[in-house]
Design a protein around this motif. Sequence first.
Motif, short mmCIF file in Angstrom:
data_model
loop_
_atom_site.label_atom_id
_atom_site.label_comp_id
_atom_site.label_asym_id
_atom_site.label_seq_id
_atom_site.Cartn_x
_atom_site.Cartn_y
_atom_site.Cartn_z
N LEU A 78 2.33 -20.53 -6.03
CA LEU A 78 3.73 -20.12 -6.14
C LEU A 78 3.92 -19.12 -7.27
O LEU A 78 4.68 -18.16 -7.15
N SER A 79 3.22 -19.33 -8.37
CA SER A 79 3.32 -18.42 -9.51
C SER A 79 2.82 -17.03 -9.16
O SER A 79 3.47 -16.02 -9.48
N VAL A 80 1.69 -16.96 -8.49
CA VAL A 80 1.14 -15.66 -8.08
C VAL A 80 2.08 -14.98 -7.09
O VAL A 80 2.28 -13.75 -7.14
N TRP A 81 2.67 -15.75 -6.19
CA TRP A 81 3.62 -15.19 -5.22
C TRP A 81 4.81 -14.55 -5.94
O TRP A 81 5.27 -13.46 -5.57
N GLU A 82 5.30 -15.20 -6.99
CA GLU A 82 6.44 -14.66 -7.72
C GLU A 82 6.05 -13.45 -8.57
O GLU A 82 6.86 -12.54 -8.77
N ILE A 83 4.83 -13.41 -9.07
CA ILE A 83 4.36 -12.21 -9.76
C ILE A 83 4.27 -11.05 -8.77
O ILE A 83 4.63 -9.91 -9.09
N CYS A 84 3.83 -11.34 -7.56
CA CYS A 84 3.79 -10.32 -6.52
C CYS A 84 5.20 -9.80 -6.23
O CYS A 84 5.42 -8.58 -6.11
N ARG A 85 6.15 -10.70 -6.15
CA ARG A 85 7.55 -10.31 -5.91
C ARG A 85 8.04 -9.41 -7.04
O ARG A 85 8.72 -8.40 -6.81
N TRP A 86 7.72 -9.78 -8.28
CA TRP A 86 8.17 -8.99 -9.43
C TRP A 86 7.56 -7.59 -9.40
O TRP A 86 8.24 -6.59 -9.64
N LEU A 87 6.27 -7.49 -9.11
CA LEU A 87 5.61 -6.19 -9.07
C LEU A 87 6.24 -5.27 -8.03
O LEU A 87 6.49 -4.09 -8.29
N ILE A 88 6.52 -5.80 -6.86
CA ILE A 88 7.10 -4.98 -5.80
C ILE A 88 8.51 -4.53 -6.19
O ILE A 88 8.89 -3.37 -5.98
N ALA A 89 9.29 -5.44 -6.78
CA ALA A 89 10.66 -5.10 -7.18
C ALA A 89 10.68 -4.06 -8.29
O ALA A 89 11.66 -3.31 -8.42
N ASN A 90 9.62 -4.00 -9.10
CA ASN A 90 9.59 -3.09 -10.25
C ASN A 90 8.49 -2.03 -10.10
O ASN A 90 8.01 -1.49 -11.10
N ASP A 118 0.83 -1.20 0.00
CA ASP A 118 0.00 0.00 0.00
C ASP A 118 0.87 1.25 0.00
O ASP A 118 1.56 1.55 0.98
N ARG A 119 0.85 1.98 -1.12
CA ARG A 119 1.55 3.26 -1.22
C ARG A 119 0.60 4.35 -1.72
O ARG A 119 1.01 5.30 -2.39
N ARG A 120 -0.66 4.21 -1.40
CA ARG A 120 -1.65 5.19 -1.88
C ARG A 120 -1.35 6.59 -1.37
O ARG A 120 -1.47 7.57 -2.12
N ALA A 121 -0.96 6.69 -0.12
CA ALA A 121 -0.70 8.02 0.44
C ALA A 121 0.48 8.69 -0.26
O ALA A 121 0.47 9.90 -0.51
N LYS A 122 1.49 7.91 -0.60
CA LYS A 122 2.69 8.47 -1.23
C LYS A 122 2.36 9.08 -2.58
O LYS A 122 2.96 10.10 -2.97
N PHE A 123 1.43 8.47 -3.31
CA PHE A 123 1.12 8.94 -4.66
C PHE A 123 -0.29 9.54 -4.75
O PHE A 123 -0.91 9.52 -5.81
N ALA A 124 -0.76 10.07 -3.64
CA ALA A 124 -2.09 10.68 -3.62
C ALA A 124 -2.18 11.81 -4.64
O ALA A 124 -1.25 12.61 -4.79
N GLY A 125 -3.29 11.86 -5.35
CA GLY A 125 -3.52 12.93 -6.30
C GLY A 125 -2.91 12.71 -7.66
O GLY A 125 -2.97 13.60 -8.52
N GLN A 126 -2.32 11.53 -7.92
CA GLN A 126 -1.75 11.25 -9.23
C GLN A 126 -2.14 9.83 -9.65
O GLN A 126 -2.55 9.01 -8.82
N PRO A 127 -2.05 9.52 -10.95
CA PRO A 127 -2.42 8.18 -11.41
C PRO A 127 -1.58 7.10 -10.72
O PRO A 127 -0.39 7.28 -10.47
N GLN A 128 -2.22 5.98 -10.43
CA GLN A 128 -1.58 4.88 -9.71
C GLN A 128 -1.90 3.56 -10.39
O GLN A 128 -2.84 3.46 -11.18
N THR A 129 -1.12 2.53 -10.06
CA THR A 129 -1.43 1.17 -10.50
C THR A 129 -1.94 0.37 -9.32
O THR A 129 -1.36 0.41 -8.23
N HIS A 130 -3.04 -0.35 -9.56
CA HIS A 130 -3.64 -1.19 -8.52
C HIS A 130 -3.68 -2.63 -9.03
O HIS A 130 -4.26 -2.91 -10.09
N ALA A 131 -3.05 -3.55 -8.30
CA ALA A 131 -2.94 -4.94 -8.72
C ALA A 131 -3.82 -5.84 -7.85
O ALA A 131 -3.98 -5.61 -6.65
N PHE A 132 -4.37 -6.86 -8.49
CA PHE A 132 -5.17 -7.87 -7.80
C PHE A 132 -4.67 -9.23 -8.29
O PHE A 132 -4.73 -9.53 -9.49
#
Length: 432
Positions: free
Chosen positions: A52-64, A6-20
């Motif tokens: 495991l695949s979803v966990w690694e996609i989560c890892r990739w998203l956070i790293a990038n 959760d980094r909504r506060a950091k980027f408040a007021g600008q376009p953001q990416t939301h992942a599910f």
Amino acid sequence: MTLVFDRRAKFAGQPQTHAFLVGVSEYTHLPKPNEPPDAEKFNLQRLASPALSVWEICRWLIANADTLTCPLATIRLVMSPSAKEKPKLTPIDLGQGKQLKKTKIDPADWKHFVPEAIEWRKEASADRNSMTFFYYSGHGLERLGTPLITLADFTDPAAGGVLQRSCEVAANFVLGMAPSANRPEMARTQFYFVDSCRETVMDYPGLANPPGTVWDTLPGIDDRATPMFMASYPGAIAMTIAGKRTDFCEALIKCLDNGAENRDLNDPQQRWPVSSFTLNTALSNHFQLKKTGQYSTAAGTSFKNVTLRWLTSPPEVEFRLVIRPDAAIGVTGLALERVGGGFHKDIPPSEADHPYAVTSRAGIFQLTAKAAAGFSEVTDIQLINQQTPNWPISMAAIVPAPPPAALPAAPMAGPPAAPPAGPPAAPPAGGG
């Protein structure tokens, strides 16, 4: 816990990416892998790769997180891992000494999936310039031409119907993310990744229809870009090995890292965009080389060319050098170099290794092909990116010059020919 980032506060007021992210391996109502399948449950069994695949996609998203077109603000994650996967769900670094651990994740059943989908949609509806990222891995089905995704309590007899704990991806889930009167600012760029089989379901008598409904779909003007990437064709399966990431997950991470084609000359930073179009090309090339027969070309209710992330340097590409004709393969050596430096490779003749696989950064390359005998030297220059998976090299055979034509034989020398016989010439007329 489902909101794992959760980094909504950091980027408040600008376009953001939301992942599910949704990963289902441990299906509570399906047979285990060592148990006989059940025809009334579509012969499906529990899995050992999707979580495991979803966990690694989560890892990739956070790293990038900061390379996406819109900075990553939230990740909502539900997953139901198998016993074989749990030891491999290693902590994910969240920065500042924090880690995401597997013990804090809610299961991917209907009870948790639907409320989190609703919250995800709410976040996405705050800014039309925002972006969404949805990734599902688990059992998928194909019914009446429509792909379904299933949840951990799929085929629960108490659900009121065998399909109730599944939902239609395009016809319900994606359409329900469209702008509406209540959500006019819905994010207009939405990426969907469905990592599942699509085996066909036949509606047998007594089957309680339809699948579950996540939300109502309302009519309206839908001007979104919704590229959808499917791991398999209708009626086909997706490849995986128990306890490892799925083939599609492996390919997607690789292509997200390298799936750009050209520098964006209009970008002030001259970066390389990974877009819906270039990502589709990268995935198609990957699976064509693997020859597994999976990956359905990306589609979507509106498949536009939209950028998912940016690379700051040329991507790594794989391509093959293909010599023609076959007779030239065993006698032709190659010298390949990247214009501007940074790469040089000499390839000796080898029929066993042909076609020659090369991995390098994208760019302009110069190639020289020299044959030991029988073929002319070839020099070629190519722009190499993922749109050029093969570089054909046509060797021209040297045709021997024909021998000079023989001159006609000259006549032999001899005595001068005798004058022709005849009467003597008459004396000239006139007096003397």
